[in-house]
Design a protein around this motif. Structure first.
Motif, mmCIF file in Angstrom:
data_model
loop_
_atom_site.group_PDB
_atom_site.id
_atom_site.type_symbol
_atom_site.label_atom_id
_atom_site.label_comp_id
_atom_site.label_asym_id
_atom_site.label_seq_id
_atom_site.Cartn_x
_atom_site.Cartn_y
_atom_site.Cartn_z
ATOM 1 N N THR A 82 0.828 -1.202 0.000
ATOM 2 C CA THR A 82 0.000 0.000 0.000
ATOM 3 C C THR A 82 0.866 1.257 0.000
ATOM 4 O OG1 THR A 82 -1.750 -1.167 1.177
ATOM 5 C CG2 THR A 82 -1.824 1.236 1.229
ATOM 6 N N GLU A 83 1.920 1.257 0.807
ATOM 7 C CA GLU A 83 2.817 2.416 0.838
ATOM 8 C C GLU A 83 3.491 2.622 -0.509
ATOM 9 O OE1 GLU A 83 4.403 2.632 5.406
ATOM 10 O OE2 GLU A 83 5.158 1.007 4.145
ATOM 11 N N LEU A 84 3.944 1.528 -1.117
ATOM 12 C CA LEU A 84 4.594 1.639 -2.423
ATOM 13 C C LEU A 84 3.617 2.127 -3.485
ATOM 14 C CD1 LEU A 84 6.793 -1.594 -2.395
ATOM 15 C CD2 LEU A 84 7.561 0.780 -2.131
ATOM 16 N N ALA A 85 2.403 1.594 -3.468
ATOM 17 C CA ALA A 85 1.402 2.014 -4.451
ATOM 18 C C ALA A 85 1.042 3.486 -4.272
ATOM 19 C CB ALA A 85 0.150 1.147 -4.325
ATOM 20 N N THR A 86 0.877 3.897 -3.035
ATOM 21 C CA THR A 86 0.564 5.303 -2.766
ATOM 22 C C THR A 86 1.684 6.208 -3.268
ATOM 23 O OG1 THR A 86 -0.723 4.686 -0.816
ATOM 24 C CG2 THR A 86 0.023 6.971 -0.948
ATOM 25 N N ALA A 87 2.920 5.820 -3.000
ATOM 26 C CA ALA A 87 4.055 6.630 -3.445
ATOM 27 C C ALA A 87 4.135 6.676 -4.968
ATOM 28 C CB ALA A 87 5.351 6.078 -2.861
ATOM 29 N N LEU A 88 3.884 5.562 -5.616
ATOM 30 C CA LEU A 88 3.951 5.536 -7.078
ATOM 31 C C LEU A 88 2.845 6.361 -7.720
ATOM 32 C CD1 LEU A 88 4.943 1.826 -7.682
ATOM 33 C CD2 LEU A 88 6.356 3.846 -8.098
ATOM 34 N N LEU A 89 1.728 6.488 -7.032
ATOM 35 C CA LEU A 89 0.620 7.285 -7.563
ATOM 36 C C LEU A 89 0.769 8.771 -7.248
ATOM 37 C CD1 LEU A 89 -2.350 4.889 -6.732
ATOM 38 C CD2 LEU A 89 -1.400 5.406 -8.998
ATOM 39 N N THR A 90 1.737 9.097 -6.416
ATOM 40 C CA THR A 90 1.989 10.491 -6.062
ATOM 41 C C THR A 90 2.552 11.228 -7.265
ATOM 42 O OG1 THR A 90 2.383 9.869 -3.789
ATOM 43 C CG2 THR A 90 3.260 11.976 -4.476
ATOM 44 N N LEU A 91 2.077 12.426 -7.500
ATOM 45 C CA LEU A 91 2.438 13.154 -8.713
ATOM 46 C C LEU A 91 3.785 13.863 -8.662
ATOM 47 C CD1 LEU A 91 -1.048 14.650 -9.621
ATOM 48 C CD2 LEU A 91 0.052 12.614 -10.548
ATOM 49 N N THR A 92 4.271 14.203 -7.477
ATOM 50 C CA THR A 92 5.511 14.966 -7.435
ATOM 51 C C THR A 92 6.647 14.144 -6.832
ATOM 52 O OG1 THR A 92 5.188 15.914 -5.239
ATOM 53 C CG2 THR A 92 4.211 17.107 -7.106
ATOM 54 N N ALA A 93 7.838 14.398 -7.339
ATOM 55 C CA ALA A 93 9.020 13.715 -6.837
ATOM 56 C C ALA A 93 9.277 14.086 -5.379
ATOM 57 C CB ALA A 93 10.225 14.061 -7.698
ATOM 58 N N LYS A 94 9.014 15.329 -5.017
ATOM 59 C CA LYS A 94 9.230 15.766 -3.638
ATOM 60 C C LYS A 94 8.378 14.956 -2.674
ATOM 61 C CE LYS A 94 8.738 19.553 -0.377
ATOM 62 N NZ LYS A 94 8.418 18.632 0.691
ATOM 63 N N GLU A 95 7.116 14.751 -3.013
ATOM 64 C CA GLU A 95 6.242 13.966 -2.141
ATOM 65 C C GLU A 95 6.720 12.519 -2.047
ATOM 66 O OE1 GLU A 95 1.942 14.447 -2.560
ATOM 67 O OE2 GLU A 95 2.351 16.287 -3.663
ATOM 68 N N ARG A 96 7.153 11.945 -3.184
ATOM 69 C CA ARG A 96 7.676 10.574 -3.173
ATOM 70 C C ARG A 96 8.930 10.491 -2.302
ATOM 71 N NH1 ARG A 96 6.029 10.418 -8.339
ATOM 72 N NH2 ARG A 96 8.010 11.208 -9.133
ATOM 73 N N LEU A 97 9.815 11.474 -2.412
ATOM 74 C CA LEU A 97 11.025 11.486 -1.578
ATOM 75 C C LEU A 97 10.676 11.649 -0.103
ATOM 76 C CD1 LEU A 97 13.388 13.570 -3.865
ATOM 77 C CD2 LEU A 97 13.729 11.188 -3.165
ATOM 78 N N ASP A 98 9.699 12.507 0.202
ATOM 79 C CA ASP A 98 9.249 12.677 1.589
ATOM 80 C C ASP A 98 8.679 11.368 2.139
ATOM 81 O OD1 ASP A 98 10.025 15.342 1.646
ATOM 82 O OD2 ASP A 98 7.993 16.121 1.315
ATOM 83 N N MET A 99 7.868 10.700 1.339
ATOM 84 C CA MET A 99 7.291 9.419 1.768
ATOM 85 C C MET A 99 8.394 8.387 1.994
ATOM 86 S SD MET A 99 3.993 9.233 -0.733
ATOM 87 C CE MET A 99 2.981 8.059 0.121
ATOM 88 N N SER A 100 9.360 8.352 1.094
ATOM 89 C CA SER A 100 10.474 7.414 1.232
ATOM 90 C C SER A 100 11.256 7.691 2.510
ATOM 91 C CB SER A 100 11.408 7.511 0.026
ATOM 92 O OG SER A 100 10.736 7.157 -1.155
ATOM 93 N N TYR A 101 11.492 8.952 2.778
ATOM 94 C CA TYR A 101 12.211 9.345 3.985
ATOM 95 C C TYR A 101 11.458 8.892 5.242
ATOM 96 C CZ TYR A 101 14.369 12.377 7.479
ATOM 97 O OH TYR A 101 14.972 12.859 8.595
ATOM 98 N N GLU A 102 10.155 9.103 5.258
ATOM 99 C CA GLU A 102 9.344 8.685 6.405
ATOM 100 C C GLU A 102 9.431 7.168 6.616
ATOM 101 O OE1 GLU A 102 7.490 10.525 8.548
ATOM 102 O OE2 GLU A 102 7.998 12.425 7.619
#
Length: 133
Positions: A82-102
């Protein structure tokens, strides 16, 4: 995002019994822990070069976009689907990087707690300890 709650590692260690981390290969680490993100990002960018125009690759955002996907790939053995799918559906790289960091911070906290739990068990077990490993 609230994925990382500032855990007190000592309190978390009391709650963590040998968690899912212990049962995963390499405690949730994948190939990404052997290299740095900049090195992995550079490698992926060179692999992607034939598929993107020079104009697209020269954009400032391109490095962040590739880096955000590299970060997710390094987390695929730990993060939930679910976390991976949510991150992949995120439109901005910044949000994906923030999610990865968390997710990385949560992983670090869980590893610290697991280490404390295992250390306590080894101390409690003493010299006769043969069944923990």
């Amino acid at each position: 995002l609230g994925l990382h709650n500032n855990f007190n590692v000592d309190e978390l260690a009391e709650c963590v019994q040998y968690s899912e981390l212990e049962t995963t290969d390499n405690f949730g680490f994948s190939y990404g822990f052997l290299s740095t993100f900049p090195d992995l990002t550079s490698e992926v960018m060179s692999l992607l070069e034939p598929f993107y125009s020079p104009h697209h690759r020269e954009r400032e955002e391109f490095v962040a976009e590739v880096s955000s996907f590299v970060a997710l790939r390094t987390l695929e053995d730990y993060a939930s689907p679910t976390e991976l799918a949510t991150a992949l559906l995120t439109l901005t790289a910044k949000e994906r990087l923030d999610m990865s960091y968390e997710i990385m911070l949560r992983h670090k906290d869980e590893l610290s707690a697991l280490t404390r739990t295992m250390s306590k068990d080894l101390i409690d077990c003493g010299e006769e300890c043969k069944d923990l490993w």
